[in-house]
Motif scaffolding. Structure first.
Motif, short mmCIF file in Angstrom:
data_model
loop_
_atom_site.label_atom_id
_atom_site.label_comp_id
_atom_site.label_asym_id
_atom_site.label_seq_id
_atom_site.Cartn_x
_atom_site.Cartn_y
_atom_site.Cartn_z
N ARG A 1 -5.01 -1.16 -4.39
CA ARG A 1 -6.46 -0.95 -4.30
C ARG A 1 -7.18 -1.67 -5.43
O ARG A 1 -8.19 -2.32 -5.22
CB ARG A 1 -6.78 0.54 -4.34
CG ARG A 1 -6.45 1.27 -3.06
CD ARG A 1 -7.03 2.66 -3.03
NE ARG A 1 -6.58 3.49 -4.13
CZ ARG A 1 -5.65 4.44 -4.03
NH1 ARG A 1 -5.08 4.68 -2.87
NH2 ARG A 1 -5.31 5.16 -5.07
N GLU A 2 -6.63 -1.57 -6.64
CA GLU A 2 -7.23 -2.24 -7.79
C GLU A 2 -7.25 -3.75 -7.60
O GLU A 2 -8.25 -4.41 -7.86
CB GLU A 2 -6.44 -1.88 -9.06
CG GLU A 2 -6.92 -2.58 -10.31
CD GLU A 2 -6.00 -2.32 -11.50
OE1 GLU A 2 -6.07 -3.11 -12.44
OE2 GLU A 2 -5.23 -1.35 -11.47
N LEU B 1 -5.71 1.79 4.56
CA LEU B 1 -6.41 1.55 3.30
C LEU B 1 -7.60 2.49 3.16
O LEU B 1 -7.82 3.07 2.10
CB LEU B 1 -6.86 0.08 3.23
CG LEU B 1 -7.46 -0.41 1.93
CD1 LEU B 1 -6.44 -0.35 0.81
CD2 LEU B 1 -7.97 -1.83 2.10
N LEU C 1 -13.02 2.88 -0.91
CA LEU C 1 -12.68 1.74 -0.06
C LEU C 1 -13.10 2.00 1.38
O LEU C 1 -13.48 1.06 2.09
CB LEU C 1 -11.19 1.44 -0.13
CG LEU C 1 -10.74 0.72 -1.40
CD1 LEU C 1 -9.23 0.53 -1.41
CD2 LEU C 1 -11.43 -0.61 -1.54
N LEU D 1 0.84 -1.20 0.00
CA LEU D 1 0.00 0.00 0.00
C LEU D 1 0.87 1.25 0.00
O LEU D 1 0.57 2.22 -0.70
CB LEU D 1 -0.94 -0.01 1.20
CG LEU D 1 -1.89 1.18 1.32
CD1 LEU D 1 -2.85 1.22 0.14
CD2 LEU D 1 -2.65 1.11 2.63
N SER E 1 -6.67 5.98 2.23
CA SER E 1 -6.12 6.17 0.89
C SER E 1 -7.21 6.27 -0.19
O SER E 1 -6.92 6.69 -1.30
CB SER E 1 -5.17 5.01 0.54
OG SER E 1 -5.89 3.80 0.34
N SER E 2 -8.44 5.89 0.14
CA SER E 2 -9.50 5.92 -0.86
C SER E 2 -10.86 6.04 -0.18
O SER E 2 -11.19 5.24 0.69
CB SER E 2 -9.46 4.63 -1.70
OG SER E 2 -10.62 4.49 -2.47
#
Length: 141
Positions: free
Chosen positions: A75-76, A126, A133, A67, A129-130
């Motif tokens: 993430r993908e 995580l 998500l 990450l 970061s998005s």
């Protein structure tokens, strides 16, 4: 082991960028097999065998390193992995401390505390970061 895995992960990314779309698809699939393998190590490939606590903590640390190194790719891959986010959230063991019929709380957890703590750290990183998500993690069952 961790450095070899990270090196393999980045080599596959570099190979994918260097190849054209037709030739790069097989390499991308081999790169995508890393995340399901780590998830299998975390959650156990079968219901009868549970990986050691040490292997599970190391798998989460590898995911954390991936990450940090390339968040978009990880993430993908987590989104494409079968039940990727749900399997990570299951490591929190939110149902493990349910009270019994006598009112006492079960002390034996399905997820060791070390694994749960590392999963909290990884899922927090995580989620930050998005936003997509973050919503998936928040509302997963």
């Amino acid at each position: 082991f961790i450095s070899k895995t990270l090196l393999h992960f980045h080599e596959n990314i570099d190979v994918n960028k260097a190849r054209n779309a037709d030739a790069g698809s097989s390499s991308k699939q081999s790169s995508l097999s890393l995340i399901p393998s780590l998830l299998d190590c975390l959650c156990g490939a079968s219901q009868t065998t549970t990986p050691s606590t040490y292997a599970r903590v190391l798998s989460l640390q590898i995911l954390q390193s991936l990450l940090s190194a390339s968040p978009g790719t990880l993430r993908e891959q987590l989104m494409k992995a079968p039940d990727g986010i749900n399997r990570l959230v299951d490591l929190l063991g939110h149902d493990a401390s349910a009270p019994t019929s006598s009112g006492s709380v079960l002390s034996e957890s399905a997820v060791p505390e070390e694994v749960r703590n590392q999963a909290i750290l990884f899922l927090t990183s995580l989620a930050s970061s998005s936003s997509i998500l973050a919503r998936l993690i928040t509302f997963s069952e």
